[in-house]
Design an enzyme around this catalytic site. Structure first.
Site, PDB file in Angstrom:
ATOM      1  CG  ASN A   2      -1.700   1.239   1.429  1.00 25.27           C
ATOM      2  OD1 ASN A   2      -1.758   2.070   0.515  1.00 25.27           O
ATOM      3  ND2 ASN A   2      -2.337   1.384   2.588  1.00 25.27           N
ATOM      4  CD  GLU A  18      -3.147  -2.317   7.420  1.00 22.66           C
ATOM      5  OE1 GLU A  18      -2.130  -2.622   6.816  1.00 22.66           O
ATOM      6  OE2 GLU A  18      -3.720  -1.221   7.265  1.00 22.66           O
ATOM      7  N   GLY A  77       2.926   2.548  10.731  1.00 22.76           N
ATOM      8  CA  GLY A  77       3.880   3.641  10.531  1.00 22.76           C
ATOM      9  C   GLY A  77       4.602   4.065  11.798  1.00 22.76           C
ATOM     10  CD  GLU A  91      -2.759   5.501   6.796  1.00 21.60           C
ATOM     11  OE1 GLU A  91      -2.844   5.522   5.557  1.00 21.60           O
ATOM     12  OE2 GLU A  91      -1.791   4.981   7.399  1.00 21.60           O
ATOM     13  CB  SER A 140       5.728  -1.413  11.979  1.00 22.89           C
ATOM     14  OG  SER A 140       5.323  -0.077  12.204  1.00 22.89           O
ATOM     15  CG  HIS A 163      -5.611   1.977   5.506  1.00 24.98           C
ATOM     16  ND1 HIS A 163      -5.151   2.897   6.413  1.00 24.98           N
ATOM     17  CD2 HIS A 163      -4.603   1.094   5.298  1.00 24.98           C
ATOM     18  CE1 HIS A 163      -3.901   2.581   6.741  1.00 24.98           C
ATOM     19  NE2 HIS A 163      -3.546   1.498   6.073  1.00 24.98           N
ATOM     20  CE  LYS A 192      -0.069   3.219   4.814  1.00 29.41           C
ATOM     21  NZ  LYS A 192       0.052   3.302   6.256  1.00 29.41           N
TER      22      LYS A 192
END
Ligand code: 13P
Length: 258
Positions: A9, A168, A174, A98, A214, A96, A11
């Site tokens: 991904n 996730e 991240g 985010e 990560s 996701h 992003k």
């Protein structure tokens, strides 16, 4: 033995020439490998067609990172499932964290996105995961149950069989704070059990459940070796061809060890 899936991904990263360079580097890296792992690359929308073109000569397929929950029409700025399909996307990330956090996507909207993707023959990669505070308060399983139930459990058995789930944990994305293999396995097993209770053992066994957060060349093998971890959804480490290929290699090693 099921094969593994490794999805990248990207992003909101890379300009057009940078994207091309990375795609070519990954394609070259994959050329040297006899792959059993399914590799999916999810670049930003403007690069889908280029990625699809390069993928024709390589061993990866292409996915999008988002899709509109509307079918088509006067929705400025939105991108429909049919458009994604026509640009060469075979998969699409949905929900996701985010997008749930920054763009306030709701479970209801995500369920609509899943429907539109399936109707357009695109495999949804449906993301779930708890926040740090939710884990600390012992709410992890409740959060995951809600996300899966509301986003996916309206589907028929033959529909959910097409879906990939990605676990996730938000606190691991991240941050460099990876879930331990035990933490990942525990939640993956829980997800599989939820699917089993609703759709039966065979559907649950065949379901792909990826880990994301990560994941890197140093921890991929250990994570992918967990019984219920069927591969990874990779963020930062998918932006460097060398790291991404190393993670794919970890998936391959894992299958050979099994
Ligand atoms: P990182 O691998 O950068 O933590 O991101 C994971 C992720 O969000 C993939 O969708």
């Amino acid at each position: 033995m099921k094969n593994k899936i490794v999805a990248g991904n990207w992003k909101m990263n890379k300009t057009f020439p940078e994207a091309e360079e990375l795609l070519v580097a990954i394609a070259e890296g994959l050329d040297d490998m006899t792959l059993e792992t399914d590799v999916i690359i999810c670049p930003p929308f403007p690069y889908l067609e280029m990625a699809a073109d390069i993928s024709e000569e390589s061993n990866f397929t292409v996915g999008a990172q988002n899709v509109s929950y509307m079918d088509k029409g006067a929705y400025t700025g939105e991108v429909s499932a049919a458009m994604l399909k026509s640009a060469g996307a075979d998969t699409c990330i949905v929900g996701h964290s985010e997008r749930r956090a920054y763009f306030k996507e709701t479970d209801e909207e995500l369920a609509k996105k899943v429907n539109l993707l399936l109707a357009n023959d695109i495999v949804p990669i449906f993301c779930v995961g708890e926040q740090k505070s939710e884990r600390e308060n012992g709410e992890t399983f409740n959060v995951i149950r809600r996300q899966i139930t509301q986003g996916l459990f309206h589907l028929k058995k033959e529909e959910i069989a097409q879906v990939i789930i990605a676990y996730e944990p938000v606190w691991a994305i991240g941050t460099g704070l990876t879930a331990t293999p035990q933490q990942a396995q525990e939640v993956h097993a829980f997800i599989r059990q939820l699917i089993e209770e609703k759709y039966g053992t065979e559907t649950a066994y065949n379901m792909y459940i990826l880990y994301g957060g990560s994941c890197n060349p140093g921890n991929a093998l250990e994570l992918f070796s967990c019984t219920d971890v069927d591969g990874g959804l990779i963020g930062g480490a998918s932006l460097k061809a060398e790291d991404f290929i190393a993670i794919i290699n970890a998936a391959e090693t894992c299958m050979k060890n099994d």
